[in-house]
Scaffold this motif. Structure first.
Motif, PDB file in Angstrom:
ATOM      1  N   LEU A 284       0.841  -1.197   0.000  1.00 57.16           N
ATOM      2  CA  LEU A 284       0.000   0.000   0.000  1.00 57.16           C
ATOM      3  C   LEU A 284       0.877   1.248   0.000  1.00 57.16           C
ATOM      4  O   LEU A 284       1.833   1.337   0.770  1.00 57.16           O
ATOM      5  CB  LEU A 284      -0.895   0.034   1.252  1.00 57.16           C
ATOM      6  CG  LEU A 284      -1.912  -1.081   1.434  1.00 57.16           C
ATOM      7  CD1 LEU A 284      -2.696  -0.850   2.717  1.00 57.16           C
ATOM      8  CD2 LEU A 284      -2.864  -1.136   0.256  1.00 57.16           C
ATOM      9  N   LEU A 454      -6.768  -5.775   0.641  1.00 55.73           N
ATOM     10  CA  LEU A 454      -5.602  -4.912   0.466  1.00 55.73           C
ATOM     11  C   LEU A 454      -5.335  -4.638  -1.008  1.00 55.73           C
ATOM     12  O   LEU A 454      -4.895  -3.543  -1.357  1.00 55.73           O
ATOM     13  CB  LEU A 454      -4.374  -5.526   1.153  1.00 55.73           C
ATOM     14  CG  LEU A 454      -4.463  -5.532   2.685  1.00 55.73           C
ATOM     15  CD1 LEU A 454      -3.263  -6.226   3.298  1.00 55.73           C
ATOM     16  CD2 LEU A 454      -4.595  -4.122   3.250  1.00 55.73           C
ATOM     17  N   LYS A 458      -5.221  -0.998  -2.487  1.00 52.89           N
ATOM     18  CA  LYS A 458      -4.042  -0.528  -3.226  1.00 52.89           C
ATOM     19  C   LYS A 458      -4.469   0.146  -4.537  1.00 52.89           C
ATOM     20  O   LYS A 458      -4.033   1.255  -4.852  1.00 52.89           O
ATOM     21  CB  LYS A 458      -3.103  -1.705  -3.507  1.00 52.89           C
ATOM     22  CG  LYS A 458      -1.831  -1.258  -4.179  1.00 52.89           C
ATOM     23  CD  LYS A 458      -1.006  -2.422  -4.622  1.00 52.89           C
ATOM     24  CE  LYS A 458       0.039  -1.943  -5.614  1.00 52.89           C
ATOM     25  NZ  LYS A 458       0.690  -3.037  -6.284  1.00 52.89           N
TER      26      LYS A 458
END
Ligand SMILES: Nc1ncnc2c1ncn2[C@@H]1O[C@H](COP(=O)(O)OP(=O)(O)OP(=O)(O)O)[C@@H](O)[C@H]1O
Ligand SMILES: [Mg+2]
Length: 502
Positions: A284, A454, A458
């Motif tokens: 990230l 995630l 991202k």
């Protein structure tokens, strides 16, 4: 004189104790008598059965001999002779009365214990009338396996006082409060309770709010419903519990939950177990994963400098706290899994220097950083002053404590034994906020689900669909050019923030 005094005191104490015992006896007997329903055939049948048994026993000389053996001081030879000589009717009725007096409390014992237990739960809430007297539990009726009604004598305490404390009541009683209503006599209040146990597992997605408030995250399912928390008001959180209880899972779901609810976040994740747990977060753009003590100290130092810079900014602008949108500065979350690895001193001197620095920096941050929009989340198995500094502990507003194996462990995190008595269920924990303790089932987010979340985050961050101001704070350089920035800030009298968005 002295001897007399002592004897008097002794006698007083004895009378006092006997008085108390009689008090309890009559109290229990009262509940026992109330249980007798003379309209019930069962009661009459039991009474008849009891009298037949008494008759059989009392008309039996051997029984008296047994009594003499068990209680020779009461059933002395002269007492026995009296019984033997007495007509059978006196003999029978005295034993029946004796038997009834002994057995009545047995009927009331359950009710007495139940009332005492509920009284303790209500006392836990510390609700008192103006004159200081607490409410009194008068009756407990078990309607069925799940439902219970509790009647409270509550002079001088209005029904609204209880209604505003429904969540606390639910936590203290371990049951859901379905209804609180006044009885015909307004001195009495009736509570309808229902037992519902927490599920053994609850998915992250079940709890997650579609439109969550910025900077809020999920805590878990409680008997009173789903719980959420705003990190701004905490401002720091501790996650504790023995190995395998669910600390890391909770830590990760908290981060995902925060990331999803908020723009303008920066995450610094210190994971000294070689970054294993935090690896999925590495990609990230608004997150940095730190894996060594040296980098951890550098990061904490740089964040401390950022805090100083933010305080100078607030002072200059005469503001109370950082607003990420207005001031174009991100909220900073410092997450430390296995915090004890970073803070526990070792025999190695050079390492100790780093550890001392880490401890001092954390204390400084925990004390001041709320207004600067900087928050700490610490996870650790053990909480002692060696693992987490007492001053840091004092600044922690919320604690999630999974099962603890020792009383001492539970006492140090919660100040009570609630974590020791938790059922052995993964993800089961106590959420403690001030004096409020709530049992929760923590949200479960599997590794695959985490990876998926995630990767979505991202993409959103890279495409700037989800925003953060940046730039990220350095995690590997001890000296930064913060001082120059502060000077710039002081020189620059123009409106707005000194940092330009990324
Ligand atoms: N909320 C939850 N609901 C259901 N199962 C859970 C939950 N949290 C954790 N578990 C299960 O327990 C296992 C251990 O959890 P986790 O790694 O979070 O424990 P831990 O407290 O961090 O342990 P350690 O101290 O060893 O790091 C997980 O792999 C998962 O299978
Ligand atoms: Mg862990």
């Amino acid at each position: 004189m002295t001897k007399n005094n002592t004897t008097n005191k002794g006698a007083e104490k004895l009378f006092d104790s006997i008085g108390k015992l009689f008090g309890i006896y009559f109290n229990i007997s009262y509940y026992g008598i109330k249980k007798f329903n003379l309209k019930s055939l069962k009661v009459w049948f039991n009474l008849l059965f009891f009298l037949v048994v008494m008759f059989t026993f009392t008309y039996n000389y051997d029984f008296l001999v047994i009594l003499n053996k068990i209680m020779p001081n009461i059933f002395t030879v002269s007492v026995l002779t009296f019984f033997v000589k007495a007509p059978w009717i006196a003999y029978f009725s005295s034993f029946s009365i004796f038997g009834i007096l002994l057995s009545i409390p047995l009927f009331g014992l359950e009710e007495y214990k139940r009332i005492k237990a509920y009284q303790k739960d209500f006392d836990f809430l510390s609700i008192k009338a103006g004159n200081g007297s607490p409410p009194k539990v008068i009756r407990v009726v078990e309607v069925d396996d799940f439902k219970t009604k509790v009647i409270l004598k509550s002079e001088g305490i209005g029904i609204d006082r209880y209604k505003t404390k429904t969540n606390d009541l639910t936590a203290a009683l371990g049951q859901i409060v379905e209804e609180i209503r006044s009885c015909n006599n307004p001195k009495y209040i009736e509570f309808s309770l229902t037992k519902k146990s927490l599920p053994k597992q609850v998915s992250y997605y079940e709890i997650e709010k579609e439109e969550a408030k910025p900077y809020s995250f999920s805590i878990g399912e409680s008997l009173g419903g789903y719980l959420y928390q705003d990190i701004s008001t905490l401002p720091h959180m501790l996650i504790a519990g023995t190995t395998g209880g669910g600390k890391s899972v909770f830590f990760k779901q908290t981060l995902v939950s925060l990331l999803k609810s908020s723009n303008n976040l920066q995450l610094y994740l210190l994971d000294l177990k070689k970054g294993v747990e935090m690896r999925p977060f590495e990609n990230l753009p608004n997150t940095k994963v730190i894996k060594t003590e040296k980098d951890a100290v550098a990061t904490l130092k740089n964040i401390r400098d950022e805090m100083d810079r933010r305080f100078k900014y607030l002072e200059k602008k005469k503001l109370k706290e950082i607003d990420p949108v207005r001031d174009k500065m991100d909220k900073i979350i410092i997450g430390i899994d296995e915090a004890s690895v970073l803070y526990t001193k070792s025999k190695n001197n050079s390492k100790n220097k780093l550890i001392n620095e880490a401890r001092e920096l954390t204390e400084e941050l925990s004390k001041l950083s709320r207004a600067a929009g900087i928050h700490l989340i610490l996870a650790t198995q053990k909480v002692t002053k060696e693992t987490i500094d007492t001053k840091v502990q004092e600044n922690i507003g919320g604690r999630v404590c999974f099962r603890m194996n020792t009383l001492q462990g539970s006492m140090t995190v919660l100040g009570n034994k609630m974590a020791l008595t938790l059922p052995d269920i993964k993800g089961r924990a106590i959420w403690a906020r001030g004096n409020k303790f709530t049992q929760i089932q923590a949200p479960f987010l599997s590794e695959d689900e985490l990876e998926e979340e995630l990767s979505i985050l991202k993409n959103e961050l890279v495409s700037k669909e989800r925003k953060f101001h940046g730039p990220m704070i350095s995690t590997d350089v001890l000296k930064t050019n913060m001082d120059d920035e502060i000077t710039d800030l002081e020189k620059n009298d123009s409106s707005g923030a000194s940092r330009s968005p990324e």
